[in-house]
Write a protein that holds these residues in place. Structure first.
Motif, PDB file in Angstrom:
ATOM      1  N   THR A  84       0.830  -1.203   0.000  1.00  0.00           N
ATOM      2  CA  THR A  84       0.000   0.000   0.000  1.00  0.00           C
ATOM      3  C   THR A  84       0.867   1.258   0.000  1.00  0.00           C
ATOM      4  O   THR A  84       1.883   1.342   0.689  1.00  0.00           O
ATOM      5  N   GLY A  85       0.452   2.209  -0.828  1.00  0.00           N
ATOM      6  CA  GLY A  85       1.198   3.456  -0.941  1.00  0.00           C
ATOM      7  C   GLY A  85       2.379   3.382  -1.883  1.00  0.00           C
ATOM      8  O   GLY A  85       3.116   4.365  -2.032  1.00  0.00           O
ATOM      9  N   LYS A  86       2.572   2.237  -2.553  1.00  0.00           N
ATOM     10  CA  LYS A  86       3.694   2.073  -3.465  1.00  0.00           C
ATOM     11  C   LYS A  86       3.184   1.871  -4.896  1.00  0.00           C
ATOM     12  O   LYS A  86       2.118   1.310  -5.108  1.00  0.00           O
ATOM     13  N   ASN A  87       3.974   2.311  -5.853  1.00  0.00           N
ATOM     14  CA  ASN A  87       3.672   2.043  -7.250  1.00  0.00           C
ATOM     15  C   ASN A  87       4.038   0.605  -7.569  1.00  0.00           C
ATOM     16  O   ASN A  87       5.142   0.155  -7.216  1.00  0.00           O
ATOM     17  N   VAL A  88       3.129  -0.119  -8.211  1.00  0.00           N
ATOM     18  CA  VAL A  88       3.401  -1.497  -8.600  1.00  0.00           C
ATOM     19  C   VAL A  88       3.129  -1.682 -10.085  1.00  0.00           C
ATOM     20  O   VAL A  88       2.328  -0.960 -10.683  1.00  0.00           O
ATOM     21  N   ALA A  89       3.809  -2.651 -10.667  1.00  0.00           N
ATOM     22  CA  ALA A  89       3.593  -3.004 -12.069  1.00  0.00           C
ATOM     23  C   ALA A  89       2.594  -4.155 -12.129  1.00  0.00           C
ATOM     24  O   ALA A  89       2.537  -4.992 -11.224  1.00  0.00           O
ATOM     25  N   PHE A  90       1.808  -4.225 -13.200  1.00  0.00           N
ATOM     26  CA  PHE A  90       0.838  -5.313 -13.332  1.00  0.00           C
ATOM     27  C   PHE A  90       0.423  -5.481 -14.789  1.00  0.00           C
ATOM     28  O   PHE A  90       0.590  -4.574 -15.612  1.00  0.00           O
ATOM     29  N   LYS A  91      -0.102  -6.662 -15.081  1.00  0.00           N
ATOM     30  CA  LYS A  91      -0.681  -6.955 -16.391  1.00  0.00           C
ATOM     31  C   LYS A  91      -2.174  -7.173 -16.212  1.00  0.00           C
ATOM     32  O   LYS A  91      -2.595  -7.821 -15.240  1.00  0.00           O
ATOM     33  N   VAL A  92      -2.969  -6.633 -17.096  1.00  0.00           N
ATOM     34  CA  VAL A  92      -4.425  -6.762 -17.026  1.00  0.00           C
ATOM     35  C   VAL A  92      -4.813  -8.185 -17.432  1.00  0.00           C
ATOM     36  O   VAL A  92      -4.464  -8.653 -18.521  1.00  0.00           O
ATOM     37  N   LEU A  93      -5.548  -8.878 -16.541  1.00  0.00           N
ATOM     38  CA  LEU A  93      -5.981 -10.254 -16.810  1.00  0.00           C
ATOM     39  C   LEU A  93      -7.340 -10.289 -17.497  1.00  0.00           C
ATOM     40  O   LEU A  93      -7.559 -11.044 -18.440  1.00  0.00           O
ATOM     41  N   ASN A  94      -8.268  -9.495 -17.008  1.00  0.00           N
ATOM     42  CA  ASN A  94      -9.592  -9.385 -17.623  1.00  0.00           C
ATOM     43  C   ASN A  94     -10.243  -8.101 -17.124  1.00  0.00           C
ATOM     44  O   ASN A  94      -9.724  -7.439 -16.218  1.00  0.00           O
ATOM     45  N   TYR A  95     -11.392  -7.763 -17.728  1.00  0.00           N
ATOM     46  CA  TYR A  95     -12.061  -6.525 -17.343  1.00  0.00           C
ATOM     47  C   TYR A  95     -13.565  -6.664 -17.508  1.00  0.00           C
ATOM     48  O   TYR A  95     -14.065  -7.524 -18.244  1.00  0.00           O
ATOM     49  N   ASP A  96     -14.269  -5.803 -16.807  1.00  0.00           N
ATOM     50  CA  ASP A  96     -15.729  -5.749 -16.880  1.00  0.00           C
ATOM     51  C   ASP A  96     -16.104  -4.285 -17.030  1.00  0.00           C
ATOM     52  O   ASP A  96     -16.167  -3.551 -16.044  1.00  0.00           O
TER      53      ASP A  96
END
Length: 272
Positions: A84-96
């Motif tokens: 929490t409070g940190k920038n993180v990297a991620f890949k989008v798995l799915n969306y709604d």
């Protein structure tokens, strides 16, 4: 959203001059990341439980994203909270789109980043690192999906009493790759090795028997460290009848300079 078919009925209409809706812009970013399997970064703004799973919350504009614990790269809830409070990297798995949410994986992003980093790493290279966590004696940093440990003695030249006073999570700094074993995925780095060593040049500025002003940078059972200039500290005996504290300005007399060991011995003659 406005019906694009009606816009042709407006004389002089130029779609290039229409400001894009902020929400649409953010969804376009999410769609693009999902379709191209690219990596996004955002601040972890909280922890929520979704489908009985703790999830880190990230936002792309007003669009809410969830990174479940098992996709976070963390082993437990306590570690998840540390994001929490940190920038993180991620890949989008799915969306709604209708619900206005997406799910993502930090773990997959780190794996992709690490694969690219391992391929490009070279011993002796100067690369960028970002501090993730800091303790009094150790910095854990990211160099591109790979976590490295930087002990206090490898952060910079000179005496450091407590790393938490010098380095904060999110700080960016250059490090040098000092050891590399790609086959076993082992790497060691040093921020100190990426900096200019003040020795032996500084030895010319401190002559034995002369006195110089410095600032107390650390107090230990065996003596007092006095900072004379960036990266250069002398070690003095404790005063007989007075105590000094970190930050005190003092006058020291130089007792000896050892260029080979990169050490200066001194005696505190006065607290300023």
């Amino acid at each position: 959203m406005a019906d694009d078919r009606l816009q042709v009925l407006i004389e002089g209409y130029d779609p290039g001059k229409v400001k894009e809706n902020e929400v649409d812009k953010h969804w376009k970013e999410i769609y693009g990341a999902y379709q191209n399997r690219t990596i996004l970064q955002a601040l972890v703004t909280g922890i929520e439980t979704k489908l009985d799973k703790p999830c880190a919350v990230v936002n792309i504009g007003n669009v809410r994203g969830y990174i479940p614990l098992e996709a976070s790269g963390m082993e437990n809830n306590r570690q998840l909270h540390s994001l929490t409070g940190k920038n993180v990297a991620f890949k989008v798995l799915n969306y709604d789109r209708e619900a206005g949410v997406f799910t993502a994986s930090r773990k997959q992003a780190l794996e992709q980043m690490a694969a690219i980093t391992w391929e490009k790493l070279e011993e002796g290279a100067i690369i960028m690192a970002v501090a993730r966590t800091v303790s009094p004696n150790l910095v854990r940093a990211d160099i591109g999906g790979i976590e490295v440990k930087i002990p206090i003695e490898e952060v910079r030249y000179g005496w450091i009493e407590d790393l938490t006073d010098e380095v904060k999570p999110g700080d960016h700094f250059k490090v040098k790759v000092t050891e590399l074993d790609k086959e076993n995925e082992k790497v060691m780095v040093s921020a100190k090795a990426a900096q200019q060593n003040p020795w032996p040049d500084c030895a010319k500025r401190y002559e034995e028997g002369n006195e110089y002003v410095g600032k107390v940078s650390g107090v230990r059972e065996y003596g007092v460290f006095v900072n004379l200039e960036p990266g250069v500290d002398s070690l003095s005996r404790h005063l007989k009848f007075q105590n000094v504290n970190r930050g005190d300005r003092v006058l020291v007399r130089i007792l000896g300079v050892d260029v080979d060991k990169e050490q200066i011995r001194s005696r505190i003659t006065r607290i300023l």
